[in-house]
Structure formats: structure tokens, C-alpha cells
Write an enzyme that holds these catalytic residues in place. Structure first.
Site, mmCIF file in Angstrom:
data_model
loop_
_atom_site.group_PDB
_atom_site.id
_atom_site.type_symbol
_atom_site.label_atom_id
_atom_site.label_comp_id
_atom_site.label_asym_id
_atom_site.label_seq_id
_atom_site.Cartn_x
_atom_site.Cartn_y
_atom_site.Cartn_z
ATOM 1 N N ARG A 1 0.791 -1.064 0.051
ATOM 2 C CA ARG A 1 0.314 -0.224 0.379
ATOM 3 C C ARG A 1 1.408 1.343 0.187
ATOM 4 N NH1 ARG A 1 -5.598 -0.403 1.202
ATOM 5 N NH2 ARG A 1 -6.131 -2.405 2.155
ATOM 6 N N ARG B 1 -24.779 -3.513 -1.766
ATOM 7 C CA ARG B 1 -24.191 -3.668 -0.882
ATOM 8 C C ARG B 1 -24.056 -3.384 0.465
ATOM 9 N NH1 ARG B 1 -16.990 -5.495 -0.998
ATOM 10 N NH2 ARG B 1 -17.464 -3.567 0.289
ATOM 11 N N ARG C 1 -24.858 -2.258 5.734
ATOM 12 C CA ARG C 1 -23.658 -1.566 6.522
ATOM 13 C C ARG C 1 -24.206 0.267 5.967
ATOM 14 N NH1 ARG C 1 -18.650 -3.651 2.926
ATOM 15 N NH2 ARG C 1 -18.632 -6.046 3.534
ATOM 16 N N ARG D 1 -13.868 7.185 -0.523
ATOM 17 C CA ARG D 1 -12.979 5.414 -0.034
ATOM 18 C C ARG D 1 -11.854 6.131 -1.790
ATOM 19 N NH1 ARG D 1 -16.414 2.274 2.936
ATOM 20 N NH2 ARG D 1 -16.840 0.964 0.356
#
Length: 191
Positions: free
Chosen positions: A88, A127, A133, A144
């Protein structure tokens, strides 16, 4: 094969990682899974990582690197692996280079799934409804995506400079995306 899969959240990395791993007979290694396994098993590295995570801080590269090194040293990864979520940072790229070089091999390819930003937002909103969520709002999802681009763009450039990046259109049916990936990877000689 020694592979990395990259792509923004919602691009289908986890789904495709399973198919790629099965196709090449290598483990799909997710850093999230490594963290959870070390924490749940109470390993020294897991306890150290948990101390950072409990405070809402990033786990330092030194801990993450050791967890990845330990995982790719396991017997099931001796013939290769697919990494998801690592590296990352540019420092982790260098660390991974050293880990792989130590085994006498090289990184074979970096698969980058590309998906339309608005398509990803819709996928993740669906999702979040299915999985309940509530924190996955459109603003959070778009942020994000920005963070992903900020963090990974430099890494993708490094791997492009080495001729390892294979950008794959992640749009469409899962089987179609899988076929595109295999069409690219099946012609690469293993290190």
C-alpha cells in the site's frame, strides 16, 4: 505465479482473487485476512497490530511487512501467491521486492481492475443495503475511491515502469472479467 491484484473498493478484487488463485493453484493472500488471523490467534504480531487498531491508528509498515513475510514463507505459497491489499506504500513495494528476491523469484504481474467510478458507487450502495452497512453512504464511498487513487497511483506507476501492470476492464459479468484476466495472465512466463 507471484501476483498482486489492485483496484478500488468495489471493483471485484476479492471475487476475482479466488478465481485467479484457483486457476494458478496459489493462495490468495489478503492483508485483511492476515491481520484477522494474527489477531484471533493472539500471535505476538497480532497483539502488536491490535494495539494500534484499538486506538484507530494505522498498523506500522514494520508489523505489516513481517506478517506478509511470514505468510508468503508458508509452504502453500512456495510456488506463488496473489496479494490483495499489499503493498500500500512505496516502502512496502521495496520490502516486497526484497521478500520475493530472497526466494530467487520475481513478481510476475500486477493486475489492476478498472471500473467506472459511478458503477462502483452503485455496486457498493447495493452491497451496503444487502449487508446492512449503514456507514456506506455515497459520500463515504466516493471518499474511499479518492483515498485509493491517492495511495495507489504512485505504486501503479512504479509497476508500470517495470512493465508489470495489466489493466483489466472490471465492468460486466464476473465470468467475462475473469476471462479477460486469464487471457492476460496465461501468456506470462512464471519467474
Amino acid at each position: 505465479m507471484r501476483l498482486i491484484i489492485m483496484g478500488p473498493p468495489g471493483a471485484g478484487k476479492g471475487t476475482q482473487a479466488k478465481f485467479i488463485a484457483e486457476h494458478f493453484g496459489i493462495p490468495a493472500i489478503s492483508t485483511g485476512d492476515i491481520f484477522r488471523a494474527n489477531v484471533s490467534q493472539g500471535t505476538p504480531l497480532g497483539l502488536e497490530a491490535k494495539s494500534y487498531m484499538d486506538k484507530g491508528e494505522y498498523v506500522p509498515d514494520s508489523v505489516t511487512n513481517l506478517m506478509v513475510r511470514n505468510r508468503i514463507d508458508e509452504p502453500d505459497a512456495s510456488h506463488g501467491f496473489l496479494l490483495d491489499g499489499y503493498p500500500r506504500t512505496l516502502a512496502q513495494v521495496e520490502e516486497l521486492d526484497g521478500m520475493i528476491k530472497f526466494t530467487g523469484h520475481a513478481l510476475d504481474a500486477v493486475v489492476v481492475l478498472t471500473v467506472d467510478k459511478d458503477e462502483i458507487v452503485q455496486r457498493l450502495l447495493q452491497r451496503s443495503e444487502v449487508e446492512g452497512r449503514a456507514d456506506d453512504t455515497e459520500d463515504v464511498i466516493r471518499r474511499r475511491q479518492e483515498v485509493y487513487l491517492e495511495e495507489t497511483a504512485p505504486l501503479i506507476e512504479v509497476y508500470k515502469g517495470r512493465g508489470l501492470v495489466h489493466e483489466i476492464d472490471g465492468m460486466g459479468e464476473v465470468d467475462d472479467v475473469t476471462k479477460r484476466i486469464f487471457d492476460e495472465l496465461d501468456i506470462i512466463p512464471e519467474s
